[in-house]
Design a protein around this motif. Sequence first.
Motif, PDB file in Angstrom:
ATOM      1  N   GLU A  92       0.830  -1.205   0.000  1.00  0.00           N
ATOM      2  CA  GLU A  92       0.000   0.000   0.000  1.00  0.00           C
ATOM      3  C   GLU A  92       0.867   1.260   0.000  1.00  0.00           C
ATOM      4  OE1 GLU A  92      -2.716  -0.082   3.245  1.00  0.00           O
ATOM      5  OE2 GLU A  92      -3.755  -1.884   2.563  1.00  0.00           O
ATOM      6  N   VAL A  93       1.887   1.262   0.837  1.00  0.00           N
ATOM      7  CA  VAL A  93       2.778   2.420   0.908  1.00  0.00           C
ATOM      8  C   VAL A  93       3.456   2.646  -0.440  1.00  0.00           C
ATOM      9  CG1 VAL A  93       4.810   3.415   2.004  1.00  0.00           C
ATOM     10  CG2 VAL A  93       3.176   2.098   3.367  1.00  0.00           C
ATOM     11  N   ILE A  94       3.969   1.579  -1.021  1.00  0.00           N
ATOM     12  CA  ILE A  94       4.686   1.679  -2.292  1.00  0.00           C
ATOM     13  C   ILE A  94       3.757   2.148  -3.403  1.00  0.00           C
ATOM     14  CG2 ILE A  94       5.925   0.337  -4.037  1.00  0.00           C
ATOM     15  CD1 ILE A  94       6.787  -1.518  -1.630  1.00  0.00           C
ATOM     16  N   GLY A 137       8.207  11.172   2.294  1.00  0.00           N
ATOM     17  CA  GLY A 137       7.359  10.150   1.695  1.00  0.00           C
ATOM     18  C   GLY A 137       8.177   9.080   1.009  1.00  0.00           C
ATOM     19  N   ASP A 138       9.241   9.502   0.333  1.00  0.00           N
ATOM     20  CA  ASP A 138      10.125   8.536  -0.327  1.00  0.00           C
ATOM     21  C   ASP A 138      10.783   7.605   0.687  1.00  0.00           C
ATOM     22  OD1 ASP A 138       9.563   9.632  -2.799  1.00  0.00           O
ATOM     23  OD2 ASP A 138      11.361  10.891  -2.845  1.00  0.00           O
ATOM     24  N   LEU A 139      11.187   8.161   1.821  1.00  0.00           N
ATOM     25  CA  LEU A 139      11.854   7.349   2.843  1.00  0.00           C
ATOM     26  C   LEU A 139      10.887   6.335   3.454  1.00  0.00           C
ATOM     27  CD1 LEU A 139      13.939  10.225   4.405  1.00  0.00           C
ATOM     28  CD2 LEU A 139      14.900   8.169   3.346  1.00  0.00           C
ATOM     29  N   ALA A 140       9.632   6.721   3.629  1.00  0.00           N
ATOM     30  CA  ALA A 140       8.623   5.762   4.085  1.00  0.00           C
ATOM     31  C   ALA A 140       8.489   4.629   3.072  1.00  0.00           C
ATOM     32  CB  ALA A 140       7.280   6.462   4.291  1.00  0.00           C
ATOM     33  N   THR A 141       8.521   4.976   1.793  1.00  0.00           N
ATOM     34  CA  THR A 141       8.439   3.962   0.744  1.00  0.00           C
ATOM     35  C   THR A 141       9.649   3.037   0.775  1.00  0.00           C
ATOM     36  OG1 THR A 141       7.129   5.413  -0.676  1.00  0.00           O
ATOM     37  CG2 THR A 141       8.295   3.597  -1.754  1.00  0.00           C
ATOM     38  N   GLN A 159       9.650  -0.950   1.194  1.00  0.00           N
ATOM     39  CA  GLN A 159      10.272  -1.840   0.211  1.00  0.00           C
ATOM     40  C   GLN A 159      11.154  -2.881   0.880  1.00  0.00           C
ATOM     41  OE1 GLN A 159      12.062   1.222  -2.206  1.00  0.00           O
ATOM     42  NE2 GLN A 159      10.478   1.087  -3.788  1.00  0.00           N
ATOM     43  N   LEU A 160      11.859  -2.487   1.937  1.00  0.00           N
ATOM     44  CA  LEU A 160      12.658  -3.461   2.682  1.00  0.00           C
ATOM     45  C   LEU A 160      11.771  -4.558   3.260  1.00  0.00           C
ATOM     46  CD1 LEU A 160      15.287  -1.382   4.719  1.00  0.00           C
ATOM     47  CD2 LEU A 160      15.748  -3.053   2.919  1.00  0.00           C
TER      48      LEU A 160
END
Length: 218
Positions: free
Chosen positions: A44-46, A94-98, A102-103
Amino acid sequence: MRQLFQQELADLKDDLVDIAQSVEAAMDRAVRAFNQSDVQLAEEVIAQDHLIDDAVRELDEQAIAILARQAPVAGDLRQVISTLRISASLERMGDLATHLAQLARYRFPEKVAPKGIRPTFKEMGALDLKMAGLVVALLQDPNPKAVEEIRDLDDSIDALHLSVFETVLSEEFGSGTATVVDATLASRYLERFADHGVSISKKVLYLLTGEWDPDSAE
């Protein structure tokens, strides 16, 4: 014309708060996905990262249009310029949350963090979420007290980040290279998320005072 201009500035502020709330929600899901190895939350985040990117792009276009059409000065100019700079930090958050999500997705069904340092990551995630909430509150109601709270949180997150490095690089740490890399990346993402929160607080303080603080973290 002046009334319309003030409404445009108010709309900029509201849109910035909306983006900050989206970032807070993304990090909440990312932290839970990371801690619980929840691949659905991670996906969902991605999948929704582009929504934050799109909102930032629209906000920037509005701010640039105001600069071109209204030629603001003094405090109004500071507000528009600060909006542009803050939106860039929010997009990066937001990118860092993504990246964190992803990890979690890549290592599913396993957890990314080895058992011995999971409590540290849970604490870092909780502090990042607290900071995200403070950023939202700060953008809604700019005040020096929230700026100080954000900087204090960042100090705590930095200390936890250092402890992760010391742990994974110690001779006693028995996990393999992939685990060391994953843990290092995850800790770095959480630490940088906080750094961008501090950067936003610095820009809000500039908006309040008209003075730039060169000693605060960027």
